[in-house]
Design a protein around this motif. Structure first.
Motif, PDB file in Angstrom:
ATOM      1  N   SER A   1       0.866  -1.187  -0.117  1.00 19.34           N
ATOM      2  CA  SER A   1       0.033   0.145   0.008  1.00 19.34           C
ATOM      3  C   SER A   1       0.988   1.326  -0.034  1.00 19.34           C
ATOM      4  N   TRP A   2       0.123   2.421  -0.237  1.00 16.36           N
ATOM      5  CA  TRP A   2       1.015   3.692  -0.291  1.00 16.36           C
ATOM      6  C   TRP A   2       1.614   4.066   1.075  1.00 16.36           C
ATOM      7  N   ASP A   3       0.921   3.674   2.178  1.00 21.20           N
ATOM      8  CA  ASP A   3       1.425   4.155   3.488  1.00 21.20           C
ATOM      9  C   ASP A   3       2.783   3.094   3.883  1.00 21.20           C
ATOM     10  N   LYS A   4       2.568   1.703   3.252  1.00 25.58           N
ATOM     11  CA  LYS A   4       3.604   0.987   3.511  1.00 25.58           C
ATOM     12  C   LYS A   4       5.046   1.522   2.535  1.00 25.58           C
ATOM     13  N   ALA A   5       4.417   1.671   1.411  1.00 26.46           N
ATOM     14  CA  ALA A   5       5.747   1.872   0.635  1.00 26.46           C
ATOM     15  C   ALA A   5       6.370   3.302   1.022  1.00 26.46           C
ATOM     16  N   GLU A   6       5.982   4.341   1.718  1.00 27.81           N
ATOM     17  CA  GLU A   6       6.483   5.436   2.165  1.00 27.81           C
ATOM     18  C   GLU A   6       7.165   5.187   3.269  1.00 27.81           C
ATOM     19  N   ARG A   7       6.533   4.167   4.232  1.00 24.05           N
ATOM     20  CA  ARG A   7       7.570   3.908   5.339  1.00 24.05           C
ATOM     21  C   ARG A   7       8.618   2.964   4.909  1.00 24.05           C
ATOM     22  N   ALA A   8       8.533   2.211   4.060  1.00 26.90           N
ATOM     23  CA  ALA A   8       9.649   1.258   3.683  1.00 26.90           C
ATOM     24  C   ALA A   8      10.753   2.063   3.033  1.00 26.90           C
ATOM     25  N   CYS A   9      10.367   3.148   2.279  1.00 23.18           N
ATOM     26  CA  CYS A   9      11.541   4.092   1.803  1.00 23.18           C
ATOM     27  C   CYS A   9      12.287   4.820   2.644  1.00 23.18           C
ATOM     28  N   SER A  10      11.535   5.370   3.564  1.00 24.72           N
ATOM     29  CA  SER A  10      12.163   6.008   4.747  1.00 24.72           C
ATOM     30  C   SER A  10      12.915   5.242   5.631  1.00 24.72           C
ATOM     31  N   GLU A  11      12.532   4.144   5.694  1.00 24.85           N
ATOM     32  CA  GLU A  11      13.297   3.227   6.878  1.00 24.85           C
ATOM     33  C   GLU A  11      14.700   2.629   6.192  1.00 24.85           C
ATOM     34  N   LEU A  12      14.866   2.985   4.947  1.00 21.26           N
ATOM     35  CA  LEU A  12      16.151   2.638   4.334  1.00 21.26           C
ATOM     36  C   LEU A  12      17.460   3.520   4.927  1.00 21.26           C
ATOM     37  N   GLY A  13      16.753   4.529   5.308  1.00 17.33           N
ATOM     38  CA  GLY A  13      17.776   5.508   6.239  1.00 17.33           C
ATOM     39  C   GLY A  13      18.532   6.540   5.270  1.00 17.33           C
ATOM     40  N   SER A  14      19.207   7.421   5.932  1.00 16.87           N
ATOM     41  CA  SER A  14      20.009   8.328   5.101  1.00 16.87           C
ATOM     42  C   SER A  14      19.302   9.063   3.777  1.00 16.87           C
ATOM     43  N   GLY A  15      18.193   9.525   4.003  1.00 16.82           N
ATOM     44  CA  GLY A  15      17.699  10.589   3.122  1.00 16.82           C
ATOM     45  C   GLY A  15      16.799   9.830   1.895  1.00 16.82           C
ATOM     46  N   TRP A  16      16.729   8.374   2.386  1.00 12.57           N
ATOM     47  CA  TRP A  16      15.915   7.657   1.025  1.00 12.57           C
ATOM     48  C   TRP A  16      14.219   8.050   1.434  1.00 12.57           C
ATOM     49  N   ARG A  17      13.663   8.130   0.092  1.00 11.95           N
ATOM     50  CA  ARG A  17      12.242   8.451   0.200  1.00 11.95           C
ATOM     51  C   ARG A  17      11.739   8.047  -0.938  1.00 11.95           C
ATOM     52  N   LEU A  18      10.241   8.084  -0.912  1.00 14.58           N
ATOM     53  CA  LEU A  18       9.206   7.824  -2.077  1.00 14.58           C
ATOM     54  C   LEU A  18       9.535   8.631  -3.083  1.00 14.58           C
ATOM     55  N   PRO A  19       9.565   8.583  -4.464  1.00 13.85           N
ATOM     56  CA  PRO A  19      10.003   9.550  -5.278  1.00 13.85           C
ATOM     57  C   PRO A  19       8.603  10.145  -5.797  1.00 13.85           C
TER      58      PRO A  19
END
Length: 106
Positions: A25-43
């Protein structure tokens, strides 16, 4: 390293070398990207289009021909996704399951 030029600012972005293994889902995608750390995010949807043009259409990045979530929200319940099967952005319900690929500023 996979890189794109952000279409609005011209900044270089690093693109994650692979998708997350499962759709989410969108919420999980946002969270998964940010949990990569060091500035990672959903584009953003514009950044996904840049990935499509600058990488996918050139056979780079090992993208699948599915839909990817963007961070660009339409309203509380909907967000933009980008189809790597047809090169088009669409608004969809945030609960749908799509793929995600993270980016970060270089």
């Amino acid at each position: 390293m996979l890189k794109i030029t952000q279409p609005i600012t011209g900044a270089e972005l690093q693109v994650a070398i692979q998708d997350f293994p499962n759709g989410m889902s969108w919420d999980k995608a946002e969270r998964a990207c940010s949990e990569l750390g060091s500035g990672w995010r959903l584009p953003t949807k514009e950044e996904l289009e840049a990935m499509y043009i600058q990488l996918h259409k050139k056979g780079q990045g090992n993208f699948n021909y599915q839909h990817y979530w963007s961070s660009t929200e339409y309203d509380d319940g909907h967000a933009w996704d980008f189809g790597f099967n047809d090169g088009a952005a669409k608004v969809n319900y945030k609960g749908y399951t799509y793929y995600a690929r993270a980016v970060r500023a270089l």
